[in-house]
Design a protein around this motif. Structure first.
Motif, PDB file in Angstrom:
ATOM      1  N   ARG A 161      44.975  32.524   4.665  1.00  0.00           N
ATOM      2  CA  ARG A 161      45.335  31.634   3.563  1.00  0.00           C
ATOM      3  C   ARG A 161      46.796  31.225   3.723  1.00  0.00           C
ATOM      4  NH1 ARG A 161      43.644  29.875  -1.484  1.00  0.00           N
ATOM      5  NH2 ARG A 161      41.746  31.156  -1.428  1.00  0.00           N
ATOM      6  N   ASP A 162      47.073  29.964   3.435  1.00  0.00           N
ATOM      7  CA  ASP A 162      48.444  29.447   3.423  1.00  0.00           C
ATOM      8  C   ASP A 162      49.183  29.738   4.727  1.00  0.00           C
ATOM      9  OD1 ASP A 162      48.052  28.525   0.833  1.00  0.00           O
ATOM     10  OD2 ASP A 162      48.705  30.428  -0.047  1.00  0.00           O
ATOM     11  N   GLY A 163      48.491  29.554   5.843  1.00  0.00           N
ATOM     12  CA  GLY A 163      49.125  29.711   7.143  1.00  0.00           C
ATOM     13  C   GLY A 163      49.241  31.136   7.640  1.00  0.00           C
ATOM     14  N   GLN A 164      48.791  32.102   6.856  1.00  0.00           N
ATOM     15  CA  GLN A 164      48.934  33.506   7.221  1.00  0.00           C
ATOM     16  C   GLN A 164      47.578  34.144   7.501  1.00  0.00           C
ATOM     17  OE1 GLN A 164      52.023  34.959   7.634  1.00  0.00           O
ATOM     18  NE2 GLN A 164      52.739  32.862   7.239  1.00  0.00           N
ATOM     19  N   VAL A 165      47.463  34.784   8.668  1.00  0.00           N
ATOM     20  CA  VAL A 165      46.257  35.535   9.011  1.00  0.00           C
ATOM     21  C   VAL A 165      46.479  36.990   8.639  1.00  0.00           C
ATOM     22  CG1 VAL A 165      44.705  36.263  10.860  1.00  0.00           C
ATOM     23  CG2 VAL A 165      45.689  33.960  10.886  1.00  0.00           C
ATOM     24  N   THR A 166      45.571  37.555   7.859  1.00  0.00           N
ATOM     25  CA  THR A 166      45.718  38.936   7.391  1.00  0.00           C
ATOM     26  C   THR A 166      44.657  39.861   7.977  1.00  0.00           C
ATOM     27  OG1 THR A 166      44.428  38.342   5.423  1.00  0.00           O
ATOM     28  CG2 THR A 166      46.843  38.254   5.241  1.00  0.00           C
ATOM     29  N   ALA A 167      43.858  39.368   8.909  1.00  0.00           N
ATOM     30  CA  ALA A 167      42.807  40.200   9.509  1.00  0.00           C
ATOM     31  C   ALA A 167      43.427  41.336  10.315  1.00  0.00           C
ATOM     32  CB  ALA A 167      41.923  39.352  10.402  1.00  0.00           C
ATOM     33  N   GLU A 168      42.883  42.514  10.166  1.00  0.00           N
ATOM     34  CA  GLU A 168      43.365  43.673  10.906  1.00  0.00           C
ATOM     35  C   GLU A 168      42.586  43.827  12.210  1.00  0.00           C
ATOM     36  OE1 GLU A 168      42.988  47.017   8.365  1.00  0.00           O
ATOM     37  OE2 GLU A 168      44.469  46.289   6.902  1.00  0.00           O
ATOM     38  N   PRO A 169      43.228  44.327  13.265  1.00  0.00           N
ATOM     39  CA  PRO A 169      42.519  44.532  14.533  1.00  0.00           C
ATOM     40  C   PRO A 169      41.292  45.413  14.339  1.00  0.00           C
ATOM     41  CG  PRO A 169      44.886  44.826  14.822  1.00  0.00           C
ATOM     42  CD  PRO A 169      44.656  44.709  13.339  1.00  0.00           C
ATOM     43  N   GLY A 170      40.189  44.988  14.922  1.00  0.00           N
ATOM     44  CA  GLY A 170      38.957  45.752  14.832  1.00  0.00           C
ATOM     45  C   GLY A 170      38.034  45.339  13.707  1.00  0.00           C
ATOM     46  N   ILE A 171      38.474  44.390  12.862  1.00  0.00           N
ATOM     47  CA  ILE A 171      37.614  43.950  11.765  1.00  0.00           C
ATOM     48  C   ILE A 171      36.420  43.148  12.278  1.00  0.00           C
ATOM     49  CG2 ILE A 171      38.864  41.791  11.325  1.00  0.00           C
ATOM     50  CD1 ILE A 171      38.344  42.181   8.356  1.00  0.00           C
ATOM     51  N   GLY A 172      36.579  42.512  13.441  1.00  0.00           N
ATOM     52  CA  GLY A 172      35.501  41.723  14.018  1.00  0.00           C
ATOM     53  C   GLY A 172      34.329  42.586  14.451  1.00  0.00           C
ATOM     54  N   ARG A 173      33.120  42.068  14.263  1.00  0.00           N
ATOM     55  CA  ARG A 173      31.904  42.809  14.603  1.00  0.00           C
ATOM     56  C   ARG A 173      31.199  42.170  15.783  1.00  0.00           C
ATOM     57  NH1 ARG A 173      29.043  41.707   9.120  1.00  0.00           N
ATOM     58  NH2 ARG A 173      29.999  39.712   9.677  1.00  0.00           N
ATOM     59  N   HIS A 174      30.557  43.003  16.595  1.00  0.00           N
ATOM     60  CA  HIS A 174      29.704  42.486  17.662  1.00  0.00           C
ATOM     61  C   HIS A 174      28.395  42.008  17.043  1.00  0.00           C
ATOM     62  CE1 HIS A 174      26.559  43.009  20.866  1.00  0.00           C
ATOM     63  NE2 HIS A 174      27.396  42.158  21.428  1.00  0.00           N
ATOM     64  N   ILE A 175      28.007  40.785  17.370  1.00  0.00           N
ATOM     65  CA  ILE A 175      26.791  40.186  16.814  1.00  0.00           C
ATOM     66  C   ILE A 175      25.748  40.069  17.926  1.00  0.00           C
ATOM     67  CG2 ILE A 175      25.813  38.228  15.598  1.00  0.00           C
ATOM     68  CD1 ILE A 175      27.983  39.739  14.018  1.00  0.00           C
ATOM     69  N   PRO A 176      24.726  40.921  17.934  1.00  0.00           N
ATOM     70  CA  PRO A 176      23.663  40.805  18.942  1.00  0.00           C
ATOM     71  C   PRO A 176      22.825  39.561  18.687  1.00  0.00           C
ATOM     72  CG  PRO A 176      23.094  42.490  17.336  1.00  0.00           C
ATOM     73  CD  PRO A 176      24.485  42.038  16.997  1.00  0.00           C
ATOM     74  N   ARG A 177      22.308  38.976  19.765  1.00  0.00           N
ATOM     75  CA  ARG A 177      21.518  37.742  19.657  1.00  0.00           C
ATOM     76  C   ARG A 177      20.136  37.990  20.255  1.00  0.00           C
ATOM     77  NH1 ARG A 177      23.711  34.270  23.056  1.00  0.00           N
ATOM     78  NH2 ARG A 177      25.078  35.825  23.989  1.00  0.00           N
ATOM     79  N   PRO A 178      19.091  37.928  19.433  1.00  0.00           N
ATOM     80  CA  PRO A 178      17.736  38.194  19.939  1.00  0.00           C
ATOM     81  C   PRO A 178      17.293  37.131  20.935  1.00  0.00           C
ATOM     82  CG  PRO A 178      17.807  38.247  17.532  1.00  0.00           C
ATOM     83  CD  PRO A 178      19.103  37.670  17.994  1.00  0.00           C
ATOM     84  N   VAL A 179      16.396  37.518  21.834  1.00  0.00           N
ATOM     85  CA  VAL A 179      15.820  36.541  22.767  1.00  0.00           C
ATOM     86  C   VAL A 179      14.885  35.618  21.998  1.00  0.00           C
ATOM     87  CG1 VAL A 179      16.004  38.126  24.703  1.00  0.00           C
ATOM     88  CG2 VAL A 179      13.875  38.034  23.395  1.00  0.00           C
TER      89      VAL A 179
ATOM     90  N   ARG B 229      42.872  35.732  15.763  1.00  0.00           N
ATOM     91  CA  ARG B 229      43.775  35.210  14.732  1.00  0.00           C
ATOM     92  C   ARG B 229      43.844  33.681  14.802  1.00  0.00           C
ATOM     93  NH1 ARG B 229      46.622  39.245  12.338  1.00  0.00           N
ATOM     94  NH2 ARG B 229      46.682  41.243  13.448  1.00  0.00           N
ATOM     95  N   ALA B 230      43.925  33.163  16.023  1.00  0.00           N
ATOM     96  CA  ALA B 230      43.935  31.706  16.184  1.00  0.00           C
ATOM     97  C   ALA B 230      42.639  31.099  15.658  1.00  0.00           C
ATOM     98  CB  ALA B 230      44.140  31.353  17.653  1.00  0.00           C
ATOM     99  N   ALA B 231      41.525  31.774  15.939  1.00  0.00           N
ATOM    100  CA  ALA B 231      40.236  31.283  15.468  1.00  0.00           C
ATOM    101  C   ALA B 231      40.210  31.200  13.948  1.00  0.00           C
ATOM    102  CB  ALA B 231      39.119  32.186  15.970  1.00  0.00           C
ATOM    103  N   LEU B 232      40.575  32.289  13.281  1.00  0.00           N
ATOM    104  CA  LEU B 232      40.516  32.341  11.824  1.00  0.00           C
ATOM    105  C   LEU B 232      41.439  31.305  11.188  1.00  0.00           C
ATOM    106  CD1 LEU B 232      40.525  36.227  11.405  1.00  0.00           C
ATOM    107  CD2 LEU B 232      38.550  34.700  11.185  1.00  0.00           C
ATOM    108  N   ALA B 233      42.605  31.100  11.792  1.00  0.00           N
ATOM    109  CA  ALA B 233      43.555  30.122  11.254  1.00  0.00           C
ATOM    110  C   ALA B 233      43.006  28.703  11.332  1.00  0.00           C
ATOM    111  CB  ALA B 233      44.888  30.214  11.998  1.00  0.00           C
ATOM    112  N   GLY B 234      42.047  28.484  12.228  1.00  0.00           N
ATOM    113  CA  GLY B 234      41.450  27.162  12.357  1.00  0.00           C
ATOM    114  C   GLY B 234      40.094  27.031  11.708  1.00  0.00           C
ATOM    115  N   GLY B 235      39.603  28.100  11.071  1.00  0.00           N
ATOM    116  CA  GLY B 235      38.318  28.034  10.392  1.00  0.00           C
ATOM    117  C   GLY B 235      37.151  28.569  11.189  1.00  0.00           C
ATOM    118  N   THR B 236      37.404  29.129  12.362  1.00  0.00           N
ATOM    119  CA  THR B 236      36.338  29.707  13.192  1.00  0.00           C
ATOM    120  C   THR B 236      36.253  31.203  12.926  1.00  0.00           C
ATOM    121  OG1 THR B 236      36.499  28.030  14.933  1.00  0.00           O
ATOM    122  CG2 THR B 236      35.625  30.177  15.578  1.00  0.00           C
ATOM    123  N   THR B 237      35.057  31.696  12.633  1.00  0.00           N
ATOM    124  CA  THR B 237      34.886  33.104  12.294  1.00  0.00           C
ATOM    125  C   THR B 237      34.122  33.897  13.348  1.00  0.00           C
ATOM    126  OG1 THR B 237      32.930  32.466  11.009  1.00  0.00           O
ATOM    127  CG2 THR B 237      35.010  32.732   9.806  1.00  0.00           C
TER     128      THR B 237
END
Length: 488
Positions: free
Chosen positions: A439-457, A80-88
């Motif tokens: 938006r407007d100081g409010q985070v509306t993301a629900e728990p679990g919406i974040g996805r694991h992003i695998p990173r290839p070698v 939530r802190a990340a999203l409020a600052g523009g980090t996704t």
């Protein structure tokens, strides 16, 4: 579901243009002027603001177990802190116990992240090494999407790898086509100075920075570079904080070595004067390693970003409440190390960088998103606004004034190291996979919406990384147009 962001100035690391952004099924489908879309498409008017790729913070510690407690920000609250600052997206650290299976530890951290509210990935800390670890490193790269291994050169007896096995780990990472990262501080100097100062009765947190001198960081940085050169593996130095360590990185790159550097938003905005507060509880809030340093070092970091000597700004978000530190206020050497910073990372860089005349908007995107995506091999899925990329987008008001206060931030702690500071530039709205989550100081993301992003070698041939370095640093003021790292 489809979405059209209309009339924004789209800023990537290589160019900016007035354009619309059309989003379908969580991906960017088209970018261009006056796009035609289906009638049922939701339209967001973004005239007068910038559209930036979602920020990527490649250095966080969310829900991290330590010394019988855990960091206060977990993957839900920290996200939530990340999203409020523009980090996704964040890249966090799996830290196995001595002797623990790396796969078992990775499973545990994946469990921590089930409630994530932003996208995430993991580095793996190499806390011990033998043949079984070498085998599990291979599984992590092939099956778990890990392409970076962290090595602590401090914290002896806990997470620090035996120095005699560090080169073995570097060589194994090179064999796998991975990147090595290091926390570079001298593990002998720190406890030596702690014992000396405690013997003199200096137990206040103001003694903390005295035990983490810049010369110790510089020595460890140089040593890590030498090991990486011997192993022929790319090196990424986390939370570089002082001019002496930066000099070592620049000298290595001048010899053609693939060495990357990261600094922290906190080190760009706060200096060592914070440790001089008489109240130990107040001073303890700023205890982190490396510590906040001199104004001269801060200036060197900004210069490093402006010239491309430092590629990434992270947060090292590792938050603890006042209560978690209360029982160590009479012995600074036992204080939990770490500060919050995830929410304000991008504001710090825009204010001191773009508004301060040190960086262009394109360079801002590079150091807060695109370069991390390239270095950790998730570009162009992340780190850019272009067709095919994930629709992680921040609508950014470059002139908004934002005053930091613990009363309204989204961290799970009751203070901020930036308390009372006013920054120019702030997010208006944040989109994760095309869904509005802030938006407007409010985070509306629900728990679990974040996805694991695998990173290839990266593969066994590191010429692509070397070429990226050459392209990004030979022209010091236009270092952000790095060539894409191609998957093997």
């Amino acid at each position: 579901m489809s979405l059209l962001i209309r009339g924004a100035t789209v800023v990537n690391a290589d160019c900016s243009a007035l354009a619309d952004i059309y989003i379908r099924n969580g991906k960017i489908a088209a970018v261009g002027p006056d796009l035609d879309v289906l009638p049922e498409t939701k339209v967001v008017d973004a005239g007068g603001v910038l559209a930036l790729p979602g920020g990527i913070d490649p250095h966080t510690h969310l829900d991290m177990p330590i010394a019988g407690t855990r960091t206060a920000d977990n993957f839900e609250q920290g996200g939530r802190a990340a999203l409020a600052g523009g980090t996704t997206m964040v890249v966090d650290f799996v830290i196995p116990r001595q002797g623990q299976s790396f796969l078992e530890a990775h499973n545990r951290w994946m469990g921590f992240a089930r409630s994530a509210t932003c996208d995430y990935s993991f580095h793996m800390a190499v806390t011990w090494f033998d043949e079984s670890v070498a085998q599990e490193m291979g599984v992590l790269t092939r099956e778990r999407g890990v392409n970076s291994f962290k090595h602590y050169m401090a914290y002896k007896g806990t997470v620090m790898l035996d120095p005699e096995r560090m080169l073995d780990s570097f060589v194994r990472a090179a064999e796998l086509g991975c990147l090595c990262t290091v926390h570079a501080e001298n593990a002998e100097i720190i406890p030596f100075l702690q014992r000396r100062l405690l013997a003199r009765g200096m137990n206040h947190p103001r003694a903390h920075p005295l035990c983490h001198p810049a010369y110790g960081e510089a020595e460890a940085t140089q040593r890590a570079i030498a090991l990486a050169e011997a192993a022929n593996v790319p090196l990424y130095v986390v939370h570089l904080s002082c001019s002496q360590a930066l000099d070592a990185v620049v000298a290595a790159r001048n010899r053609g070595l693939p060495v990357f550097a990261e600094c922290l938003g906190g080190h760009l905005a706060v200096d060592e004067a914070v440790y001089e507060q008489e109240d130990p509880a107040q001073a303890a809030r700023f205890v982190m390693s490396p510590p906040f340093r001199s104004a001269r070092d801060r200036a060197a970091l900004w210069e490093g970003l402006a010239t491309g000597s430092i590629q990434v700004v992270a947060s090292d978000n590792c938050s603890f409440t006042d209560a978690q530190r209360a029982d160590a206020l009479t012995d600074f050497s036992r204080l939990l190390n770490g500060t919050p910073g995830l929410e304000d990372r991008m504001r710090v860089v825009w204010d001191g960088g773009v508004a301060g005349g040190r960086l262009t908007p394109e360079q801002f995107v590079a150091v807060t998103s695109a370069n991390a995506a390239r270095i950790f091999n998730i570009y162009p899925r992340k780190g850019c606004i272009r067709p095919g990329a994930d629709a992680d987008i921040v609508l950014w008001d470059p002139d908004a004034l934002y005053t930091v206060s613990a009363r309204n931030h989204h961290h799970a702690v009751d203070f901020s190291v930036f308390e009372g500071m006013t920054f120019r530039g702030a997010p208006v709205a944040t989109y994760l996979a095309g869904k509005e989550v802030f938006r407007d100081g409010q985070v509306t993301a629900e728990p679990g919406i974040g996805r694991h992003i695998p990173r290839p070698v990266f593969g066994s041939d590191f010429r692509t990384i070397l070429e990226m370095l050459r392209s990004s640093f030979h022209n010091k003021k236009r270092y952000n147009d790095l060539p894409e790292i191609r998957h093997p």
